[in-house]
Design an enzyme around this catalytic site. Structure first.
Site, mmCIF file in Angstrom:
data_model
loop_
_atom_site.group_PDB
_atom_site.id
_atom_site.type_symbol
_atom_site.label_atom_id
_atom_site.label_comp_id
_atom_site.label_asym_id
_atom_site.label_seq_id
_atom_site.Cartn_x
_atom_site.Cartn_y
_atom_site.Cartn_z
ATOM 1 N N ASP A 1 0.837 -1.211 0.000
ATOM 2 C CA ASP A 1 0.000 0.000 0.000
ATOM 3 C C ASP A 1 0.870 1.259 0.000
ATOM 4 O O ASP A 1 1.968 1.259 0.555
ATOM 5 C CB ASP A 1 -0.925 -0.016 1.230
ATOM 6 C CG ASP A 1 -2.078 0.976 1.083
ATOM 7 O OD1 ASP A 1 -2.384 1.382 -0.054
ATOM 8 O OD2 ASP A 1 -2.663 1.349 2.121
ATOM 9 N N HIS B 1 2.387 3.421 -9.073
ATOM 10 C CA HIS B 1 2.126 2.002 -9.364
ATOM 11 C C HIS B 1 3.294 1.405 -10.155
ATOM 12 O O HIS B 1 3.694 0.271 -9.921
ATOM 13 C CB HIS B 1 0.817 1.837 -10.143
ATOM 14 C CG HIS B 1 -0.401 2.224 -9.356
ATOM 15 N ND1 HIS B 1 -0.615 1.799 -8.057
ATOM 16 C CD2 HIS B 1 -1.472 3.004 -9.671
ATOM 17 C CE1 HIS B 1 -1.775 2.294 -7.623
ATOM 18 N NE2 HIS B 1 -2.307 3.031 -8.575
ATOM 19 N N LEU C 1 10.799 -20.617 -4.434
ATOM 20 C CA LEU C 1 9.776 -19.773 -3.821
ATOM 21 C C LEU C 1 8.419 -19.960 -4.509
ATOM 22 O O LEU C 1 8.350 -19.992 -5.740
ATOM 23 C CB LEU C 1 10.206 -18.301 -3.972
ATOM 24 C CG LEU C 1 9.182 -17.248 -3.550
ATOM 25 C CD1 LEU C 1 9.106 -17.153 -2.026
ATOM 26 C CD2 LEU C 1 9.538 -15.878 -4.142
#
Ligand code: IPE
Ligand code: IPE
Ligand code: MG
Length: 253
Positions: free
Chosen positions: A24, A41, A135
């Site tokens: 955020d 962004h 991962l």
């Protein structure tokens, strides 16, 4: 499939096995620089790259990133379409690199509403990387914790119609029907951007997760910030309802 990871006293680990992040603060990062929100962004995608690299280097097994919530459709249409465009480009450019690095790529959330090209790239990326043992990177896209739980209940009763009239439903019975049934519950939750809320992220799975909130805005998040969160996590005692004495006795044994 993992069942509820809070049942047994877990081994103390230096590095959390599963880290889940609410990324955020992109908009505020841009605003501080008098730039349009899209610039934040874009920079946020770079922070994702850095965080994935850092997670691999630290031996984290599962990294889950909240990219777009069920509620983010409420944003202005042009911002939603910019976010879709960035997601599309990231899929085009990053999936091959993830594969080279042994990453297993997954997406959770209701992607049916996304453009067809995005859905195709997600499916291709998941298939390409399905056998990777490194991962597990999960992107939560059009995800909402409440919808996930509601869908799990619906799927459970579709598979067990007799259960509607049976004994009370054990919470663990829903585990196999949740979107992230392939992962253990998060050990560490991180939210950047200064807000201290869950915003409908993994509601079910965060029951006993250690929470870490930082004022850093997501585009500024990096390996050092991840290390700070892990250091905070290491200082916690996870009791899962027990006493401190019980936990220490089990860990000393
Ligand atoms: C997070 O940054 C990205 C998404 C929710 C898609 P924001 O866009 O929420 O940034 P702020 O909170 O407005 O600063
Ligand atoms: C949460 O961020 C969702 C994502 C990061 C994808 P928001 O910026 O949408 O959360 P609220 O609205 O401040 O709770
Ligand atoms: Mg926000």
């Amino acid at each position: 499939m993992f069942t509820s990871s809070t049942a047994a006293i877990p081994a103390a680990r230096d590095v959390p096995r599963h880290v889940a992040i609410i990324m955020d603060g992109n908009g505020r990062w841009a605003k501080q620089r008098l730039l349009p929100r899209v610039a934040g962004h874009r920079k946020g995608v770079e922070a994702v790259r850095a965080t994935v690299r850092a997670a691999i280097a630290r031996g984290i097994e599962f990294l889950t990133l909240f990219a777009f919530s069920n509620e983010n459709w409420r944003r202005p249409a042009d911002e939603v379409s910019i976010l879709m465009d960035l997601f599309l480009r990231a899929l085009e450019q990053e999936v091959a690199k993830l594969h080279e690095n042994g990453v297993r790529f997954k997406v959770v959330g209701d992607t049916a509403r996304f453009p067809a090209r995005i859905r195709e790239l997600i499916a291709a990326g998941e298939t390409l990387t399905a056998g990777n043992a490194g991962l597990t990177l999960t992107v939560a896209a059009n995800y909402g914790g409440r919808r996930d739980i509601a869908q799990a209940a619906q799927r459970y009763f579709a598979a067990h119609p007799e259960a509607a009239h049976g004994p009370p439903l054990a919470p663990e019975a829903l585990d196999p029907y949740l979107a992230m049934c392939y992962a253990p519950e998060p050990d560490l939750f991180i939210r950047t951007g200064g807000e201290q809320r869950i915003s409908n992220f993994l509601l079910w799975q965060l029951a006993y997760t250690e929470l870490h909130f930082t004022d850093l805005l997501w585009p500024d998040f990096d390996a050092a910030a991840l290390d700070a969160a892990i250091a905070s996590y290491r200082g916690r005692e996870r009791r899962f309802g027990r006493t401190s004495e019980q936990v220490q006795a089990a860990q000393g044994a």
